[in-house]
Design a protein around this motif. Sequence first.
Motif, PDB file in Angstrom:
ATOM      1  N   ASP A  55       0.842  -1.188   0.000  1.00 55.37           N
ATOM      2  CA  ASP A  55       0.000   0.000   0.000  1.00 55.37           C
ATOM      3  C   ASP A  55       0.879   1.240   0.000  1.00 55.37           C
ATOM      4  O   ASP A  55       1.949   1.268   0.628  1.00 55.37           O
ATOM      5  CB  ASP A  55      -0.901   0.021   1.232  1.00 55.37           C
ATOM      6  CG  ASP A  55      -2.073  -0.939   1.118  1.00 55.37           C
ATOM      7  OD1 ASP A  55      -2.709  -0.960   0.036  1.00 55.37           O
ATOM      8  OD2 ASP A  55      -2.346  -1.670   2.082  1.00 55.37           O
ATOM      9  N   TYR A  56       0.407   2.275  -0.671  1.00 54.15           N
ATOM     10  CA  TYR A  56       1.136   3.538  -0.730  1.00 54.15           C
ATOM     11  C   TYR A  56       0.841   4.336   0.545  1.00 54.15           C
ATOM     12  O   TYR A  56       0.070   5.291   0.573  1.00 54.15           O
ATOM     13  CB  TYR A  56       0.723   4.323  -1.966  1.00 54.15           C
ATOM     14  CG  TYR A  56       1.548   5.564  -2.219  1.00 54.15           C
ATOM     15  CD1 TYR A  56       2.872   5.468  -2.619  1.00 54.15           C
ATOM     16  CD2 TYR A  56       0.983   6.833  -2.059  1.00 54.15           C
ATOM     17  CE1 TYR A  56       3.620   6.605  -2.854  1.00 54.15           C
ATOM     18  CE2 TYR A  56       1.727   7.972  -2.294  1.00 54.15           C
ATOM     19  CZ  TYR A  56       3.047   7.858  -2.689  1.00 54.15           C
ATOM     20  OH  TYR A  56       3.793   8.999  -2.921  1.00 54.15           O
ATOM     21  N   THR A  57       1.463   3.893   1.626  1.00 59.53           N
ATOM     22  CA  THR A  57       1.296   4.509   2.934  1.00 59.53           C
ATOM     23  C   THR A  57       2.663   4.581   3.610  1.00 59.53           C
ATOM     24  O   THR A  57       3.594   3.873   3.212  1.00 59.53           O
ATOM     25  CB  THR A  57       0.339   3.680   3.827  1.00 59.53           C
ATOM     26  OG1 THR A  57       0.800   2.326   3.875  1.00 59.53           O
ATOM     27  CG2 THR A  57      -1.081   3.702   3.257  1.00 59.53           C
ATOM     28  N   PRO A  58       2.816   5.446   4.627  1.00 62.71           N
ATOM     29  CA  PRO A  58       4.108   5.528   5.320  1.00 62.71           C
ATOM     30  C   PRO A  58       4.488   4.187   5.914  1.00 62.71           C
ATOM     31  O   PRO A  58       3.612   3.444   6.370  1.00 62.71           O
ATOM     32  CB  PRO A  58       3.845   6.575   6.417  1.00 62.71           C
ATOM     33  CG  PRO A  58       2.691   7.386   5.905  1.00 62.71           C
ATOM     34  CD  PRO A  58       1.835   6.423   5.137  1.00 62.71           C
ATOM     35  N   PRO A  59       5.788   3.875   5.913  1.00 60.28           N
ATOM     36  CA  PRO A  59       6.908   4.669   5.394  1.00 60.28           C
ATOM     37  C   PRO A  59       7.249   4.366   3.940  1.00 60.28           C
ATOM     38  O   PRO A  59       8.141   4.993   3.383  1.00 60.28           O
ATOM     39  CB  PRO A  59       8.062   4.221   6.308  1.00 60.28           C
ATOM     40  CG  PRO A  59       7.763   2.754   6.549  1.00 60.28           C
ATOM     41  CD  PRO A  59       6.256   2.658   6.635  1.00 60.28           C
ATOM     42  N   LEU A  60       6.545   3.409   3.329  1.00 60.05           N
ATOM     43  CA  LEU A  60       6.925   2.977   1.986  1.00 60.05           C
ATOM     44  C   LEU A  60       6.643   4.036   0.932  1.00 60.05           C
ATOM     45  O   LEU A  60       7.303   4.068  -0.110  1.00 60.05           O
ATOM     46  CB  LEU A  60       6.206   1.676   1.640  1.00 60.05           C
ATOM     47  CG  LEU A  60       6.647   0.480   2.492  1.00 60.05           C
ATOM     48  CD1 LEU A  60       5.706  -0.699   2.291  1.00 60.05           C
ATOM     49  CD2 LEU A  60       8.070   0.067   2.158  1.00 60.05           C
ATOM     50  N   ASP A  61       5.679   4.920   1.184  1.00 65.78           N
ATOM     51  CA  ASP A  61       5.436   5.984   0.213  1.00 65.78           C
ATOM     52  C   ASP A  61       6.655   6.889   0.068  1.00 65.78           C
ATOM     53  O   ASP A  61       6.938   7.416  -1.018  1.00 65.78           O
ATOM     54  CB  ASP A  61       4.197   6.791   0.594  1.00 65.78           C
ATOM     55  CG  ASP A  61       4.276   7.389   1.998  1.00 65.78           C
ATOM     56  OD1 ASP A  61       5.092   6.917   2.816  1.00 65.78           O
ATOM     57  OD2 ASP A  61       3.504   8.326   2.284  1.00 65.78           O
ATOM     58  N   VAL A 178       4.066  -1.907 -16.259  1.00 66.52           N
ATOM     59  CA  VAL A 178       4.831  -1.744 -15.025  1.00 66.52           C
ATOM     60  C   VAL A 178       4.880  -0.272 -14.638  1.00 66.52           C
ATOM     61  O   VAL A 178       5.201   0.592 -15.470  1.00 66.52           O
ATOM     62  CB  VAL A 178       6.265  -2.291 -15.182  1.00 66.52           C
ATOM     63  CG1 VAL A 178       7.043  -2.141 -13.874  1.00 66.52           C
ATOM     64  CG2 VAL A 178       6.233  -3.758 -15.634  1.00 66.52           C
ATOM     65  N   ASP A 179       4.574   0.020 -13.371  1.00 70.67           N
ATOM     66  CA  ASP A 179       4.666   1.391 -12.874  1.00 70.67           C
ATOM     67  C   ASP A 179       5.024   1.357 -11.397  1.00 70.67           C
ATOM     68  O   ASP A 179       4.940   0.308 -10.743  1.00 70.67           O
ATOM     69  CB  ASP A 179       3.358   2.141 -13.087  1.00 70.67           C
ATOM     70  CG  ASP A 179       3.578   3.641 -13.281  1.00 70.67           C
ATOM     71  OD1 ASP A 179       4.740   4.099 -13.204  1.00 70.67           O
ATOM     72  OD2 ASP A 179       2.587   4.355 -13.518  1.00 70.67           O
ATOM     73  N   VAL A 207       2.246  -3.019 -10.373  1.00 73.73           N
ATOM     74  CA  VAL A 207       2.694  -1.783  -9.737  1.00 73.73           C
ATOM     75  C   VAL A 207       3.260  -2.090  -8.353  1.00 73.73           C
ATOM     76  O   VAL A 207       2.765  -2.972  -7.649  1.00 73.73           O
ATOM     77  CB  VAL A 207       1.548  -0.752  -9.634  1.00 73.73           C
ATOM     78  CG1 VAL A 207       1.088  -0.339 -11.024  1.00 73.73           C
ATOM     79  CG2 VAL A 207       0.372  -1.282  -8.834  1.00 73.73           C
ATOM     80  N   PHE A 208       4.278  -1.345  -7.979  1.00 74.58           N
ATOM     81  CA  PHE A 208       4.856  -1.556  -6.659  1.00 74.58           C
ATOM     82  C   PHE A 208       3.884  -1.167  -5.567  1.00 74.58           C
ATOM     83  O   PHE A 208       3.676  -1.908  -4.605  1.00 74.58           O
ATOM     84  CB  PHE A 208       6.172  -0.777  -6.507  1.00 74.58           C
ATOM     85  CG  PHE A 208       6.718  -0.814  -5.118  1.00 74.58           C
ATOM     86  CD1 PHE A 208       7.211  -1.992  -4.578  1.00 74.58           C
ATOM     87  CD2 PHE A 208       6.731   0.328  -4.324  1.00 74.58           C
ATOM     88  CE1 PHE A 208       7.697  -2.050  -3.280  1.00 74.58           C
ATOM     89  CE2 PHE A 208       7.227   0.291  -3.030  1.00 74.58           C
ATOM     90  CZ  PHE A 208       7.710  -0.895  -2.506  1.00 74.58           C
ATOM     91  N   ALA A 209       3.254   0.002  -5.679  1.00 68.09           N
ATOM     92  CA  ALA A 209       2.407   0.508  -4.603  1.00 68.09           C
ATOM     93  C   ALA A 209       1.029   0.890  -5.144  1.00 68.09           C
ATOM     94  O   ALA A 209       0.912   1.409  -6.253  1.00 68.09           O
ATOM     95  CB  ALA A 209       3.060   1.710  -3.937  1.00 68.09           C
TER      96      ALA A 209
END
Length: 215
Positions: A55-61, A178-179, A207-209
């Motif tokens: 998920d595109y959430t902290p800290p991975l964002d 791919v994105d 997609v990664f996130a």
Amino acid sequence: MPVTNRCQRCANPLVPSFPRRRESRLSPRSDGDENTCEVCLSYPPSYDTTIFAVDYTPPLDHLVLQLKFSARLPLAPWFAERLRDAILARPGLPLPDLLCPVPLGPARLVERGYNQALEIARPLSRLLGVALQPALALRQLDTRAQSGVTPHERAENIRGAFAIADPDLIEGRHVGLVDDVMTSGHTLEELAATCKRFGAARVSNLVFARTPPRA
């Protein structure tokens, strides 16, 4: 790790609902309508599935932003490994015949110096043993960044932005787009629609996130 109860098409969370009336269903899907959200059943996207690693959430964002805007290119192979694991965790899902990174416009590519989607796609291609076509999709319009327009403007902003350099490469084939991150999905929808228009049999978003929907 992201939650697993996601729509097979757009990867948004599935929400509990009353049983759908049979007459409201669209054409049956191999995975079953119960794995597809109401939005995708009512307005099927051009892509067939979306697979994401986190998920595109902290800290991975913050890692995504570092790759995208700060040239932290060593992050790309790590992203690709996580994405490879997410793809292989979907048993029975066919691998794409080829990988196509989402292209940047010429001006943005010159400004940034690299395409983060291509940086992820290169190691992902090796990890999956799937051919990479780095210049298959062309961005023929230098559109405004999707993050810089309102959600209601995003579909129109990206409309007509893409072309396919060699349609013979995708005709009748399964294309993996791919994105780095999928937010509204309009960019991937436009590119998937372009691929389908040139004869692609199936399009998968890799997609990664994935950005969780706003509450």
